[in-house]
Write an enzyme that holds these catalytic residues in place. Structure first.
Site, short mmCIF file in Angstrom:
data_model
loop_
_atom_site.label_atom_id
_atom_site.label_comp_id
_atom_site.label_asym_id
_atom_site.label_seq_id
_atom_site.Cartn_x
_atom_site.Cartn_y
_atom_site.Cartn_z
N GLU A 134 -22.99 13.55 53.44
CA GLU A 134 -22.48 12.54 52.51
C GLU A 134 -21.20 11.95 53.09
OE1 GLU A 134 -21.32 13.87 48.58
OE2 GLU A 134 -21.69 11.89 47.75
N ALA A 269 -16.46 21.19 49.17
CA ALA A 269 -17.82 21.73 49.08
C ALA A 269 -18.79 20.56 49.05
CB ALA A 269 -17.97 22.58 47.81
N HIS A 304 -18.78 22.76 39.67
CA HIS A 304 -18.91 21.33 39.98
C HIS A 304 -20.17 21.09 40.84
CE1 HIS A 304 -17.06 17.33 41.25
NE2 HIS A 304 -17.99 17.51 42.17
N GLU A 305 -20.29 21.86 41.91
CA GLU A 305 -21.43 21.65 42.82
C GLU A 305 -22.74 21.97 42.11
OE1 GLU A 305 -20.65 20.03 45.35
OE2 GLU A 305 -18.50 20.45 45.18
N HIS A 308 -24.03 19.30 39.95
CA HIS A 308 -24.68 18.23 40.73
C HIS A 308 -26.18 18.49 40.94
CE1 HIS A 308 -21.51 15.56 41.88
NE2 HIS A 308 -20.84 16.41 42.62
N GLU A 327 -19.69 11.99 40.36
CA GLU A 327 -18.47 12.79 40.51
C GLU A 327 -17.67 12.94 39.23
OE1 GLU A 327 -18.37 14.61 42.79
OE2 GLU A 327 -19.55 13.68 44.37
ZN ZN Z 1 -18.95 16.35 43.54
#
Ligand code: ZN
Length: 861
Positions: A134, A269, A304-305, A308, A327
């Site tokens: 990314e 991350a 957070h990850e 996703h 995000e």
């Molecule tokens: Zn993120």
């Protein structure tokens, strides 16, 4: 990445008429035997109409051997590299008919050194290869249709040395032995994925014992010898994943979950589907020595990850302009989930620290809207910032509060189900939220998402007869005064005010949606004891209370919730910086809040005091150094004396953190000699025995010991870094090297930054520490300019951009000119906006310093 002029990139996006459906990718890579890699990729594609040529992405790869097959035909292709747009064009002798086809390409490349694409990393003599794709670096790994809306199912195979472990998005389907000590590992086919979510890790990695959540097997992968550091991360992953499954009402969408601790990593991350990559500091923790903040930060990033996996991976933004969809939501979700798991951690206080930084950035002229048009890779990379993450999350939180948690979740579930395995734009989310809540979400949301900046809301209590009201007015908040523009945009501001009556307590909450320039909130018939205009800090705006209103708050600060005290400290300091309030008023707030025992309130006071001590005073008011020290000691000294160094038996976490915050304020902002000396003594004990000092104190004392440290101390830290027991310890000693004040030691640290002793991922952060250090900043600037080519190569574009931010500590107009000229001559592609922001901060400071120095002198007299 090559820099490109704005006018010459007409064909940056891929044509719509060619869609990949399946990708077979075979890679040969063995980092222990050399940096070369190569392979073959076959894209099963769907052509909307006949094509004489097909374009796809490839960057800094050698692409060859193009062949295409379709029902009833096949042909070879000629490859034309288009480096300006990071693509190749495959040209065919006759048109390939519409319908299904299979395009095969061979490719070769070298493991990169800049932490993106497929890159090499080392731990001692061991060599590894990892991906970080990314935003737009899959094209540096293999030729592909590198846009998030071009989702395809990937079948990945890797040929490598038989001793290497190989991790990718899907579980292993088969392993076959090959001649010459090699093997080929084939992975199962993935569900549809965007290219930026593809993952590969190759090398001597060990795996932890698994933990399970339902059918999902969760493991950690790490370099040898770190098994004992995996337990906390795994527990956090399972706890947060369970809460996410409940929130989304949909099981984890991939076949297994690998968490990979990567020894050198560009970001914190990366949410690769089914194979999430982390910096080691955020995944590998020692439960006996990890600090509370380290555990909280790791939990927040893991959550957070994992959020996703649904929000970003399963449902993906169609293009990078909607990066915030990923995000902002993941940021908000992570704090919610960890707060639910560990309420005693007060995660929303941590969020408030990040929100304060976003409010500061968004007060600049060179900020940007949360929704930002993106044309190029560089522009996509620029958007990984506080506006996209923290402001975005604050707006999500504001919406959730406004719609109510139940309706909001219903809308999110509807959105995820409707678009699973597909791509979305913001309007899809607004539609789902509107349907679920019956509220016109789009209008409110778009005003915050599509417009940059935010308002300051003046609030003062007015009474006429028996009617008491809170008079409200809004205008845009900017750090530098701006010309008034007629018809300036207004925000729809959901105001929630805390109203405390004469009886005291925490009072009640009153709500009002402020849509115009002015409005009133009815408060009933009795004049309240105090009013705070941004209860729970739920609105993304700064309240500006009238003088009387502020005095009432400072007379009874405990009537506010801790997060409001944190917010108020930040808002009042911002009002001073913007020339809207006097510095003496802020110092009065410091006096009123100094006896606070909440560690986050103390931390919120620390940064403005550190700015005065480390930036303003050395530059514009050296005569204030001692009076400022005395001012801070007089306010915080007795609070620290009451707590003492030694934790009491049964003491709670917050008290330990408050002690650490006071040590930092007294040692760092005040530079109190007694505190520095004591910190150095405790640092000696810590170096002898890592458990001799309470975990939550070690960051402060190691930092302070560096400040007064000599050459022996510097050597001790370098040695301790090399022999660190945990990734956090290594980072702690490494960053502390930026705090030494002796010029010879500053020089030693600078030279170290070019050696493998400092991992690539940390170079920019170490330089940032050196810029913040008043005794090191000039030498650091000379060093950066003299060694730029090597430094930039080590840092990569994204981290070099981060470093530019920290040059603002140089402060003077002469330095501003140098910074502007230097980065004009040596542009950092994804740092263009950061440079404009840094220069704007220089300009702000030039207007601020004289008046602030006078006010400080006056106030301290
Ligand atoms: Zn993120």
């Amino acid at each position: 990445m090559p820099s490109k002029s704005r006018s010459r990139k007409p064909a940056y996006r891929l044509a719509r008429g060619v869609r990949p459906e399946e990708v077979d990718l075979h890679v040969e890579v063995d980092p222990s035997r050399g940096d070369g890699f190569g392979g073959e990729v076959t894209h099963a594609i769907e052509l909307a109409r006949p094509q004489r040529a097909i374009r796809l992405h490839a960057c800094e790869l050698r692409v060859s051997g193009a062949r295409i097959e379709w029902e009833g035909g096949r042909t070879r292709g000629q490859i034309e590299p288009l480096p300006q747009v990071e693509m190749v064009e495959v040209r065919f002798p006759h048109p390939v008919p519409a319908g299904r086809a299979r395009l095969r390409l061979a490719f070769r490349g070298r493991l990169r050194k800049d932490l993106c694409g497929l890159y090499g990393a080392s731990v001692g003599r061991r060599r590894y290869a990892f991906t970080q794709l990314e935003a737009t670096d899959a094209r540096k790994f293999f030729p592909c249709f590198d846009e998030p809306a071009m989702k395809a199912r990937f079948r990945i195979a890797v040929t490598t040395g038989s001793n290497n472990a190989v991790v990718s998005n899907a579980p292993i389907a088969s392993t076959r032995r090959e001649p010459k000590g090699r093997k080929t590992v084939r992975f199962r086919q993935t569900p549809p994925l965007s290219t930026y979510l593809v993952a590969l890790a190759v090398g001597d990695l060990h795996r932890s014992r698994p933990v399970r959540l339902g059918k999902t097997v969760i493991r950690t992968w790490h370099t040898p010898g770190k098994e004992r550091l995996t337990r906390l991360g795994l527990e956090t992953a399972r706890e947060t994943l369970a809460r996410l499954e409940r929130y989304f009402g949909l099981p984890y969408p991939y076949e297994k979950l690998d968490l990979v601790a990567v020894p050198d990593f560009e970001f914190g991350a990366m949410e690769n589907a089914g194979a999430v990559f982390f910096r080691e500091t955020l995944l590998l923790l020692d439960p006996a020595t990890a600090t509370t903040n380290e555990k909280k930060r790791a939990a927040e990033v893991i959550a957070h990850e994992l959020s996703h996996m649904w929000y970003g991976d399963l449902v993906t933004m169609a293009w990078w302009d909607d990066l915030w969809l990923n995000e902002a939501f993941a940021t908000w979700m992570a704090y919610s989930v960890v707060d639910d798991w560990k309420p005693e951690w007060h995660m929303w206080h941590d969020f408030q620290h990040g929100r304060a930084a976003a409010l500061e950035l968004d007060a600049l002229r060179h900020t940007h809207p949360i929704y930002a048009p993106v044309k190029t890779a560089e522009e996509a990379n620029e958007n990984f910032d506080l506006i996209t993450y923290e402001k975005g999350a604050a707006v999500v939180r504001m919406l959730e509060r406004y719609l109510g948690a139940v309706a909001f979740r219903r809308g999110v579930r509807r959105y995820i189900r409707r678009h699973r395995e597909g791509n979305t734009v913001a309007a899809d989310l607004w539609r789902a939220l509107s349907e679920a809540s019956g509220e016109p979400v789009e209008k409110l949301a778009r005003a915050w998402i599509e417009r940059d900046g935010y308002p300051v809301v003046r609030a003062s209590v007015r009474s006429t007869g028996s009617r008491v009201r809170l008079a409200l007015s809004q205008e845009r908040f900017t750090e530098q005064p701006q010309r008034k523009t007629a018809g300036a945009p207004r925000w729809p501001v959901p105001i929630v005010a805390r109203v405390v009556g004469p009886g005291g307590g925490r009072g009640r909450l009153e709500r009002h949606l402020l849509t115009g320039a002015r409005g009133t909130l009815e408060l009933g018939s009795r004049t309240p004891r105090l009013v705070y205009a941004n209860a729970e800090e739920s609105g993304f705006f700064r309240p500006h209370h009238g003088e009387r209103e502020l005095e009432a708050i400072l007379a009874a600060p405990r009537a506010l919730a801790p997060i409001e005290r944190m917010g108020l400290a930040d808002h009042q300091w911002a009002l001073v910086r913007a020339g809207r309030a006097p510095l003496s008023g802020f110092l009065a707030l410091v006096t009123a809040f100094a006896r606070d025992r909440d560690p986050d309130v103390l931390t919120a006071l620390h940064s403005p005091l550190a700015f005065l001590a480390h930036d303003l005073v050395p530059d514009a008011a050296p005569d204030c150094a001692e009076p400022l020290t005395r001012f801070i000691e007089a306010r915080f000294g007795s609070a620290f004396a009451e707590l003492g160094w030694k934790p009491r038996r049964g003491e709670d976490e917050a008290t330990g953190l408050a002690r650490a915050a006071l040590v930092s304020i007294l040692g760092s902002a005040a530079g109190s000699p007694a505190m520095l000396e004591a910190a150095a003594r405790h640092c000696d004990r810590y170096l002898r025995d890592r458990r001799a000092v309470h975990a939550d104190l070690v960051d402060s004392i190691v930092g302070l010991a560096a400040r007064v440290g000599d050459a022996d101390r510097h050597r001790e830290f370098v040695d301790a870094m090399a022999a660190a027991h945990t990734p956090q310890e290594q980072r702690r000693f490494l960053l502390a090297l930026g705090g030494f004040r002796d010029p010879a030691l500053v020089d030693r640290t600078l030279r170290l930054s070019l050696t493998p002793a400092v991992p690539t991922q940390d170079v920019a952060f170490l330089l940032g520490r050196l810029f913040a250090n008043p005794a090191a900043r000039d030498a650091t600037w000379d060093f950066v300019r003299a060694r730029w080519p090597r430094l930039k190569k080590r840092m990569g574009s994204v981290l070099a951009g981060r470093m530019i931010e920290t040059t603002v500590h140089l402060r003077t107009p002469a330095r501003r000119r140098e910074v502007a000229r230097f980065f004009r001559e040596h542009p950092v592609p994804s740092g263009a906006r950061t440079l404009r922001q840094a220069l704007e901060r220089f300009d702000w400071y030039r207007g601020f310093r004289g008046k602030a120095a006078r006010e400080l002198r006056e106030a301290l007299r």
